[in-house]
Design a protein around this motif. Structure first.
Motif, PDB file in Angstrom:
ATOM      1  N   UNK A  12       0.701  -1.446  -0.215  1.00 16.10           N
ATOM      2  CA  UNK A  12       0.075   0.297  -0.065  1.00 16.10           C
ATOM      3  C   UNK A  12       0.705   1.760  -0.185  1.00 16.10           C
ATOM      4  N   UNK A  13       1.790   1.410   1.381  1.00 17.51           N
ATOM      5  CA  UNK A  13       2.644   2.646   1.026  1.00 17.51           C
ATOM      6  C   UNK A  13       4.167   2.386   0.169  1.00 17.51           C
ATOM      7  N   UNK A  14       4.307   0.852   0.158  1.00 15.78           N
ATOM      8  CA  UNK A  14       5.766   0.749  -0.526  1.00 15.78           C
ATOM      9  C   UNK A  14       6.814   0.646   0.971  1.00 15.78           C
ATOM     10  N   UNK A  15       7.710  -0.005   0.870  1.00 19.44           N
ATOM     11  CA  UNK A  15       8.972   0.320   1.735  1.00 19.44           C
ATOM     12  C   UNK A  15      10.406   0.364   0.937  1.00 19.44           C
ATOM     13  N   UNK A  16      11.372   1.239   1.423  1.00 21.22           N
ATOM     14  CA  UNK A  16      12.687   1.605   1.129  1.00 21.22           C
ATOM     15  C   UNK A  16      12.449   2.247  -0.423  1.00 21.22           C
ATOM     16  N   UNK A  17      13.509   1.666  -1.915  1.00 20.57           N
ATOM     17  CA  UNK A  17      13.416   1.736  -2.621  1.00 20.57           C
ATOM     18  C   UNK A  17      11.837   1.424  -3.622  1.00 20.57           C
ATOM     19  N   UNK A  18      11.306   0.227  -2.991  1.00 29.71           N
ATOM     20  CA  UNK A  18      10.583  -0.179  -3.651  1.00 29.71           C
ATOM     21  C   UNK A  18       8.610   0.833  -3.222  1.00 29.71           C
ATOM     22  N   UNK A  19       8.501   1.363  -4.358  1.00 28.99           N
ATOM     23  CA  UNK A  19       7.581   2.816  -4.101  1.00 28.99           C
ATOM     24  C   UNK A  19       5.998   2.058  -4.352  1.00 28.99           C
ATOM     25  N   UNK A  20       4.811   2.621  -4.015  1.00 25.94           N
ATOM     26  CA  UNK A  20       3.713   1.536  -3.830  1.00 25.94           C
ATOM     27  C   UNK A  20       2.637   1.392  -4.932  1.00 25.94           C
ATOM     28  N   UNK A  21       2.438  -0.154  -4.233  1.00 24.54           N
ATOM     29  CA  UNK A  21       1.215  -0.267  -5.773  1.00 24.54           C
ATOM     30  C   UNK A  21      -0.347  -0.048  -5.365  1.00 24.54           C
ATOM     31  N   UNK A  22      -0.362   0.682  -4.684  1.00 23.37           N
ATOM     32  CA  UNK A  22      -2.088   1.315  -4.094  1.00 23.37           C
ATOM     33  C   UNK A  22      -2.473   1.589  -5.563  1.00 23.37           C
ATOM     34  N   UNK A  23      -1.834   1.941  -6.441  1.00 22.72           N
ATOM     35  CA  UNK A  23      -2.489   2.640  -7.911  1.00 22.72           C
ATOM     36  C   UNK A  23      -3.241   1.736  -8.947  1.00 22.72           C
ATOM     37  N   UNK A  24      -2.161   0.692  -8.524  1.00 26.61           N
ATOM     38  CA  UNK A  24      -2.034  -0.027  -9.859  1.00 26.61           C
ATOM     39  C   UNK A  24      -3.146  -1.435  -9.347  1.00 26.61           C
ATOM     40  N   UNK A  25      -3.487  -1.844  -8.073  1.00 26.72           N
ATOM     41  CA  UNK A  25      -3.995  -2.203  -7.588  1.00 26.72           C
ATOM     42  C   UNK A  25      -5.213  -2.169  -6.527  1.00 26.72           C
ATOM     43  N   UNK A  26      -6.205  -3.337  -7.024  1.00 25.72           N
ATOM     44  CA  UNK A  26      -7.051  -2.359  -5.301  1.00 25.72           C
ATOM     45  C   UNK A  26      -7.003  -3.677  -4.455  1.00 25.72           C
TER      46      UNK A  26
END
Length: 186
Positions: free
Chosen positions: A152-166
């Motif tokens: 939902x929020x992302x972690x470290x260098x991984x971005x959030x996927x809240x926009x791609x996944x419901x």
């Protein structure tokens, strides 16, 4: 008048009417506003609409269709609170959820985390990104709730996927990640 001159006059009238026609547009329109509507810009001043503009704000205390609010903050305390969060998905549909979670994981996550969750995705093998840990690492004390929180929020260098996944898709991926963790730690 003889019939020959009548035919000539009739032919002349037909020729006159045909010469006035425009082949690029219709000569008549039943309801012209349906063909050529008045265009309004989104934030243009319009007198007959509420608040004087076409685009308005949604009503207060409304939630967009298909979106469920996530009430845990993006803080360290929020991540610890998320650790206790169980998956709301139906446990009787576990196999179907894991199958769909695998499909979504392969699309969004496997490029970095690897198809087995060992941190050896295609981008890691090419050394485009570094430091993607394996789910089997002892230090990675992840739960389905913290996995959802990271998606939902992302972690470290991984971005959030809240926009791609419901919401439901994020939980399915989180459950699949936990299955990968179990497979790696056997």
């Amino acid at each position: 008048m003889n019939s020959f001159s009548k035919i000539g006059v009739l032919f002349g009238l037909v020729l006159l009417v045909a010469s006035c026609a425009n082949k690029n547009s219709r000569n008549y329109q039943y309801m012209p506003n349906m063909y050529k509507s008045v265009g309004y810009e989104a934030y243009q001043k319009v007198e007959f609409l509420p608040n004087g503009m076409e685009a308005g704000l949604p009503a207060e205390n409304t939630i967009a269709r298909g979106w469920i609010p996530y009430n845990i903050e993006n803080t360290i305390e929020g991540k610890e609170e998320a650790r206790l969060n169980p998956s709301p998905l139906d446990s009787l549909q576990r196999e179907a959820n894991l199958a769909e979670g695998k499909e979504l994981y392969d699309i969004y996550c496997a490029i970095c985390h690897g198809s087995k969750g060992d941190g050896q995705g295609n981008l890691v093998k090419r050394e485009k990104i570094l430091g993607v840990p394996s789910y089997a690492d002892v230090a990675r004390n992840i739960t389905v709730g913290t996995t959802y929180h990271a998606i939902y929020y992302g972690l470290n260098s991984m971005g959030s996927y809240a926009g791609q996944l419901d919401t439901e898709e994020r939980w399915k991926v989180a459950e699949y990640v936990m299955k990968l963790k179990q497979d790696l730690t056997k």
